[in-house]
Design a protein around this motif. Structure first.
Motif, short mmCIF file in Angstrom:
data_model
loop_
_atom_site.label_atom_id
_atom_site.label_comp_id
_atom_site.label_asym_id
_atom_site.label_seq_id
_atom_site.Cartn_x
_atom_site.Cartn_y
_atom_site.Cartn_z
N HIS A 176 0.83 -1.21 0.00
CA HIS A 176 0.00 0.00 0.00
C HIS A 176 0.86 1.25 0.00
CE1 HIS A 176 -2.89 3.04 1.38
NE2 HIS A 176 -3.82 2.23 0.87
N SER A 183 -2.13 3.97 -3.11
CA SER A 183 -3.06 2.86 -3.15
C SER A 183 -2.36 1.62 -3.70
CB SER A 183 -4.26 3.22 -4.03
OG SER A 183 -3.84 3.50 -5.34
N PRO A 242 -13.16 0.94 -2.76
CA PRO A 242 -13.48 1.34 -1.39
C PRO A 242 -14.23 2.66 -1.30
CG PRO A 242 -11.13 1.60 -1.84
CD PRO A 242 -11.72 0.86 -3.00
N VAL A 275 -16.10 0.08 5.33
CA VAL A 275 -14.99 -0.45 4.55
C VAL A 275 -13.88 -0.98 5.44
CG1 VAL A 275 -13.20 0.12 2.88
CG2 VAL A 275 -15.52 1.01 2.57
N ARG A 276 -13.43 -0.19 6.40
CA ARG A 276 -12.28 -0.61 7.22
C ARG A 276 -12.60 -1.88 8.01
NH1 ARG A 276 -7.57 -0.05 6.03
NH2 ARG A 276 -8.08 2.09 5.45
N ARG A 277 -13.79 -1.94 8.60
CA ARG A 277 -14.15 -3.13 9.36
C ARG A 277 -14.27 -4.35 8.46
NH1 ARG A 277 -19.47 -2.42 12.68
NH2 ARG A 277 -20.40 -2.73 10.60
N GLU A 286 -12.69 -4.84 5.59
CA GLU A 286 -11.35 -5.23 5.16
C GLU A 286 -10.65 -6.05 6.24
OE1 GLU A 286 -10.12 -1.73 1.97
OE2 GLU A 286 -9.48 -1.56 4.06
N TRP A 287 -10.74 -5.61 7.48
CA TRP A 287 -10.10 -6.36 8.57
C TRP A 287 -10.74 -7.73 8.74
CZ3 TRP A 287 -5.64 -6.09 10.79
CH2 TRP A 287 -4.94 -4.87 10.81
#
Length: 300
Positions: free
Chosen positions: A110, A114, A192, A202-204, A206-207
């Protein structure tokens, strides 16, 4: 029926009816059936991991083996084995290694911008090479009597896969957790920013995908060693047939991945019988041409 000692359909049927000879019962119930069940579950896990990573990264070349995640899991599991720890510690160490490798690859790829396919692949190849060097070092300092077994396991070997509860349970739990996320994953595949605008966390998400991919890779490596390219071939081929809907693609990947690895393991057991090949050799022979073809198509 297939193996160094062939069995007829009648002998197989007799065993499952509680009859048959002692040799047939031993071959089927103690050797071939547990190995086949382990192969199916492992193939399903690898294919699901590949499908999750491809939708997360929006890259058809993403795969636990190519990106070095399988290598990280193998190092973790190998360290636990060398330390004489039990199966639970081996699985936990493999998960920790897979998660660490995931964070390293995705973090470095990353950078300040991006993800790009080229940066991701280069980072994964370098990290995989690093894990390979660590594995070589660990094998070099191990006592020689244990070296052949570890080498076969690292090349992908189902000969000693007996406990099938963990991979099957992990496969069912992963599908059960991923299917409700199918709609969100479909939106995330578009990018995203668009997913965030449409209300996807999105962040949750992805994790969650990171952790699921690391978990299933770790269980697959613990069961059968490092088997490559199943997570690359299956999702890509299915995407050409049934499309990109993750609600169909994820369970289909589990089924098709299980079928592919079961057939590959059967071929590995019979192609030079009574000798056996590591199943990772068969999957690599299938996967390398497909990977090169995909890389050629994406060169622009």
């Amino acid at each position: 029926m297939l193996g160094s000692v062939p069995l007829s359909p009648g002998e197989v049927r007799a065993v499952f009816l509680g009859q048959g000879s002692d040799l047939a019962r031993m071959l089927i119930l103690e050797l071939r059936l547990p190995r086949t069940l382990a192969a199916f579950a492992t193939g399903g896990l690898l294919a699901v991991a590949g499908a999750l990573m491809q939708v997360l990264l929006r890259n058809p070349l993403a795969d636990p083996y190519v990106l070095g995640i399988s290598g990280g899991a193998a190092v973790g599991a190998l360290l636990a084995m060398i330390s004489g720890l039990g199966l639970a510690w081996v699985s936990g160490s493999a998960f920790a290694g897979a998660l660490l490798s995931t964070l390293i690859v995705f973090g470095l790829a990353h950078g300040t911008g991006s993800w790009t396919p080229t940066r991701l692949l280069l980072t994964g190849v370098v990290v995989a090479a690093g894990w390979g060097a660590v594995i070589t070092f660990l094998l070099a300092v191990r006592p020689s009597p244990e070296l052949p077994g570890m080498l076969y396991w690292l090349m992908g070997d189902l000969a000693h896969a007996r406990g099938n509860a963990l991979p099957w349970l992990t496969l069912f739990v992963t599908i059960g957790l991923a299917l409700p996320l199918g709609r969100s994953l479909n939106i995330l595949a578009r990018g995203p920013l668009q997913a965030a605008v449409l209300g996807v966390p999105v962040r949750r998400l992805e994790w969650t995908v990171y952790l699921l991919a690391a978990l299933v890779t770790a269980v697959a490596v613990t069961t059968a060693g490092t088997i490559g390219f199943v997570g690359l071939i299956i999702p890509h081929m299915l995407r050409l047939v049934i499309g990109n809907d993750q609600r169909l693609l994820l369970p289909a990947s589990a089924l098709a991945g299980g079928v592919l690895l079961t057939l590959a393991d059967t071929l590995a057991r019979t192609i030079i019988a009574p000798e056996q090949l590591p199943v990772g050799v068969i999957t690599a022979m299938l996967g390398v041409p497909v990977f090169l073809f995909l890389l050629y198509r994406s060169r622009t």
